[in-house]
Design an enzyme around this catalytic site. Sequence first.
Site, short mmCIF file in Angstrom:
data_model
loop_
_atom_site.label_atom_id
_atom_site.label_comp_id
_atom_site.label_asym_id
_atom_site.label_seq_id
_atom_site.Cartn_x
_atom_site.Cartn_y
_atom_site.Cartn_z
N LYS A 289 15.80 -6.23 4.18
CA LYS A 289 16.14 -5.15 5.12
C LYS A 289 17.54 -5.27 5.71
CE LYS A 289 11.47 -3.92 6.67
NZ LYS A 289 10.61 -3.66 7.84
N ALA B 55 1.39 -4.25 15.86
CA ALA B 55 2.05 -4.01 14.58
C ALA B 55 1.30 -4.66 13.42
CB ALA B 55 3.49 -4.52 14.62
N ASP C 88 10.93 2.32 10.83
CA ASP C 88 9.95 1.55 11.61
C ASP C 88 9.96 2.03 13.06
OD1 ASP C 88 8.98 -0.06 9.54
OD2 ASP C 88 10.52 -1.59 9.85
N ARG D 83 16.23 -15.38 21.56
CA ARG D 83 16.17 -14.21 20.66
C ARG D 83 15.84 -12.95 21.44
NH1 ARG D 83 12.67 -14.48 15.18
NH2 ARG D 83 14.07 -13.05 14.12
N ALA E 50 10.30 -6.26 13.49
CA ALA E 50 9.44 -5.25 14.11
C ALA E 50 9.75 -5.13 15.60
CB ALA E 50 7.97 -5.61 13.89
N TYR F 175 -1.34 -5.18 10.78
CA TYR F 175 -2.29 -4.22 10.20
C TYR F 175 -3.30 -4.87 9.27
CZ TYR F 175 1.29 -4.43 6.56
OH TYR F 175 2.19 -4.88 5.64
N THR G 88 11.68 -3.73 1.99
CA THR G 88 10.91 -4.63 2.85
C THR G 88 11.44 -6.05 2.72
OG1 THR G 88 8.68 -5.21 3.59
CG2 THR G 88 9.00 -5.02 1.20
N LEU H 188 0.83 -1.22 0.00
CA LEU H 188 0.00 0.00 0.00
C LEU H 188 0.86 1.25 0.00
CD1 LEU H 188 -2.66 -1.33 2.48
CD2 LEU H 188 -2.97 -0.86 0.05
P1 NAP Z 1 9.75 -11.60 11.80
O1 NAP Z 1 11.05 -10.89 11.79
O2 NAP Z 1 9.54 -12.82 11.00
O3 NAP Z 1 9.41 -11.95 13.36
C1 NAP Z 1 8.25 -12.67 13.68
C2 NAP Z 1 8.07 -12.66 15.19
O4 NAP Z 1 6.80 -13.27 15.50
C3 NAP Z 1 9.12 -13.45 15.95
O5 NAP Z 1 9.36 -12.82 17.19
C4 NAP Z 1 8.42 -14.81 16.15
O6 NAP Z 1 8.90 -15.53 17.27
C5 NAP Z 1 7.02 -14.35 16.41
N1 NAP Z 1 6.01 -15.38 16.14
C6 NAP Z 1 5.64 -15.86 14.94
N2 NAP Z 1 4.66 -16.80 15.09
C7 NAP Z 1 4.43 -16.87 16.43
C8 NAP Z 1 3.53 -17.65 17.23
N3 NAP Z 1 2.67 -18.52 16.66
N4 NAP Z 1 3.55 -17.48 18.57
C9 NAP Z 1 4.41 -16.61 19.15
N5 NAP Z 1 5.28 -15.85 18.44
C10 NAP Z 1 5.28 -15.98 17.10
O7 NAP Z 1 8.56 -10.62 11.37
P2 NAP Z 1 8.50 -9.01 11.51
O8 NAP Z 1 9.00 -8.40 10.26
O9 NAP Z 1 9.10 -8.63 12.81
O10 NAP Z 1 6.92 -8.77 11.52
C11 NAP Z 1 6.12 -9.15 12.64
C12 NAP Z 1 4.72 -8.58 12.44
O11 NAP Z 1 4.79 -7.15 12.45
C13 NAP Z 1 4.07 -8.96 11.11
O12 NAP Z 1 2.70 -9.16 11.32
C14 NAP Z 1 4.29 -7.75 10.24
O13 NAP Z 1 3.30 -7.59 9.25
C15 NAP Z 1 4.18 -6.64 11.28
N6 NAP Z 1 4.90 -5.43 10.90
C16 NAP Z 1 4.17 -4.29 10.85
C17 NAP Z 1 4.79 -3.10 10.54
C18 NAP Z 1 3.96 -1.87 10.50
O14 NAP Z 1 4.44 -0.84 10.01
N7 NAP Z 1 2.74 -1.89 11.04
C19 NAP Z 1 6.17 -3.06 10.27
C20 NAP Z 1 6.90 -4.26 10.34
C21 NAP Z 1 6.24 -5.43 10.65
P3 NAP Z 1 10.16 -16.54 17.11
O15 NAP Z 1 11.39 -15.68 17.20
O16 NAP Z 1 10.01 -17.46 18.26
O17 NAP Z 1 10.01 -17.22 15.77
#
Ligand code: NAP
Length: 279
Positions: free
Chosen positions: A65, A222, A111, A163, A139, A224, A61, A15
């Site tokens: 990154k 986070a 971010d 982590r 995030a 959306y 993205t 978006l």
């Molecule tokens: P990422 O680097 O892949 O990290 C994912 C995180 O979620 C890790 O801490 C992981 O834990 C945890 N996780 C995944 N499945 C889980 C579960 N079933 N139970 C508990 N913990 C779980 O992803 P990311 O880039 O940080 O993104 C995370 C979220 O933030 C996504 O939904 C993304 O869309 C959102 N986000 C939003 C924005 C925004 O501007 N609003 C910006 C960035 C990201 P482990 O370490 O144990 O695997």
Amino acid sequence: MDVYGLIGNPVGHSLSPPMHEAGYEALGLDARYVTFEPHRDGAVAAVEGAAALGVSGLNVTIPFKRDVLDAVAVDPLAERIGAVNTIDFGPVFGDALDDGDDPRPRGYNTDAAGVVRAFARHDVALEGTDAVVVGAGGAGRAAAFALADAGATVHVANRTAERATGLAADVPGATGGGLDDLGARVAAADVLVNATSVGMDDPEATPVPAAHLHADLAVLDAVYSPIETRLLREAAAAGATTVDGAWMLLFQGVEAFEIWTGEDAPVDEMNEALRAGLK
Ligand code: NAP
């Protein structure tokens, strides 16, 4: 005409184009924002190619990154977070560089500003608060540094506890651990950020059970998509202040827009375009 864009793989549903182009239109800027989907090994080549073509700025993205760190002069906050989501090519193609200037494009992480500005928009002061960040991925890292820099005492909780402790060791004053004591931590906290993907694929999933949410809490999710997650629904029912993930997404874009153009971003117009796309 200035060209801005996004590199990621995939980028099909982004978006960012309508959000940024609403900003250009509101300010009367002659600019376009386009998406690029380089090969998964192609992040550095993409940045170099964009520089050669005179692209003014790129957002970055998943999965690039970290990869682009090698292609840019990294801003100190982005260096600490370990990820770049915004590249500014401007100074490289400006007038003469001073002797000793790093000629590479500049890499930032917006971010973190997205988190702080999303809370600020909802009148949530972070200084002196106890904050819990659930998640230690990209995030989570941005949120933990952002909150600590804004004066919060941060606890990082993550499914993979190592982590969280690894991240906490890099963030001033922070602690980290697994999910076992998450409920008690949230019950005693002022601020909660969900930086996991929990609630995205399964809208009925939530990272924090409703029993631990309370009226003195400010909650940023986070996630959306959906905009209103179960966590935010239950936080609102508990009387908490809620901030949806679109605000974080908006303000990371607003911050990038301001780095690139040097103008105050037209936040309301960008917000409207973003939310129209999220419906
Ligand atoms: P990422 O680097 O892949 O990290 C994912 C995180 O979620 C890790 O801490 C992981 O834990 C945890 N996780 C995944 N499945 C889980 C579960 N079933 N139970 C508990 N913990 C779980 O992803 P990311 O880039 O940080 O993104 C995370 C979220 O933030 C996504 O939904 C993304 O869309 C959102 N986000 C939003 C924005 C925004 O501007 N609003 C910006 C960035 C990201 P482990 O370490 O144990 O695997």
